[in-house]
Design a protein around this motif. Structure first.
Motif, short mmCIF file in Angstrom:
data_model
loop_
_atom_site.label_atom_id
_atom_site.label_comp_id
_atom_site.label_asym_id
_atom_site.label_seq_id
_atom_site.Cartn_x
_atom_site.Cartn_y
_atom_site.Cartn_z
N TYR A 75 0.84 -1.20 0.00
CA TYR A 75 0.00 0.00 0.00
C TYR A 75 0.88 1.24 0.00
O TYR A 75 2.07 1.19 0.32
CB TYR A 75 -0.94 0.02 1.22
N THR A 76 0.26 2.37 -0.36
CA THR A 76 0.90 3.67 -0.22
C THR A 76 -0.02 4.53 0.63
O THR A 76 -1.23 4.28 0.73
CB THR A 76 1.14 4.37 -1.58
N SER A 77 0.58 5.55 1.25
CA SER A 77 -0.21 6.50 2.04
C SER A 77 0.54 7.82 2.11
O SER A 77 1.71 7.91 1.70
CB SER A 77 -0.46 5.96 3.45
N GLN A 109 -4.72 1.30 8.49
CA GLN A 109 -5.75 2.15 7.89
C GLN A 109 -6.35 3.14 8.89
O GLN A 109 -6.82 4.20 8.50
CB GLN A 109 -6.86 1.28 7.29
N ASP A 135 -5.10 8.75 3.10
CA ASP A 135 -5.07 8.32 1.70
C ASP A 135 -4.36 6.98 1.55
O ASP A 135 -3.51 6.79 0.68
CB ASP A 135 -4.38 9.37 0.80
N THR A 141 -3.85 3.64 0.18
CA THR A 141 -4.28 3.02 -1.07
C THR A 141 -3.68 1.62 -1.18
O THR A 141 -2.46 1.48 -1.21
CB THR A 141 -3.81 3.87 -2.28
N HIS A 175 -2.50 -1.42 -3.09
CA HIS A 175 -2.07 -1.69 -4.46
C HIS A 175 -2.11 -3.17 -4.81
O HIS A 175 -2.33 -3.52 -5.96
CB HIS A 175 -0.65 -1.14 -4.71
#
Length: 144
Positions: free
Chosen positions: A8-10, A67, A74, A76, A78
């Motif tokens: 994930y990215t944030s 999360q 944000d 996300t 992936h």
């Protein structure tokens, strides 16, 4: 044993100082060792990219906690995939802060070798490799 891997990215809620980022990395590493989670965490200009792998229940619980973490937003997802073996079995939390290290990467053979290992591990995952490259190119597009 089945392994679940999540990438994930944030984005950081506030710009973290280097000291705050190191503290976060140490927290992740300590928690991951006790929960048998491995992976990597990259930081650049207020953005995080993380890949975590481990037992499915542990990874899902870890991602749910991530999360809800107020230190970033944000989030996300992936990728989420089932693996037969870990990609990074020796890294409880490989960490790189590219705000700090990037100016030195081209001169640091060890860093280049490490990045090559990460890229090699993602050879059969072109979409994840692209996410990582896009993350690293945010500020430094055209430097390589």
């Amino acid at each position: 044993m089945m392994i679940l891997a999540i990438t994930y990215t944030s984005q950081a809620t506030d710009l973290h100082t280097e000291e705050m980022r190191l503290k976060l990395m140490r927290e992740c590493e300590l928690r991951n060792v006790t929960q048998d989670v491995t992976g990597l965490l990259l930081y650049q200009e207020g953005h995080f990219l993380q890949y975590i792998e481990g037992e499915p229940e542990t990874i899902r619980a870890t991602f749910a906690r991530i999360q809800c973490d107020p230190r970033h937003h944000d989030v996300t997802l992936h990728s989420e995939e089932v693996l037969m073996q870990r990609q990074f079995p020796d890294w409880s939390m490989f960490y790189r802060d590219y705000d700090f290290i990037y100016p030195h990467v081209q001169m640091d053979l060890g860093e280049l070798v490490t990045l090559a290992k990460v890229i090699e591990a993602l050879d059969d995952k072109p979409e994840l490799r692209q996410v990582m490259f896009d993350f690293l190119k945010k500020k430094h597009d055209g430097v390589f």
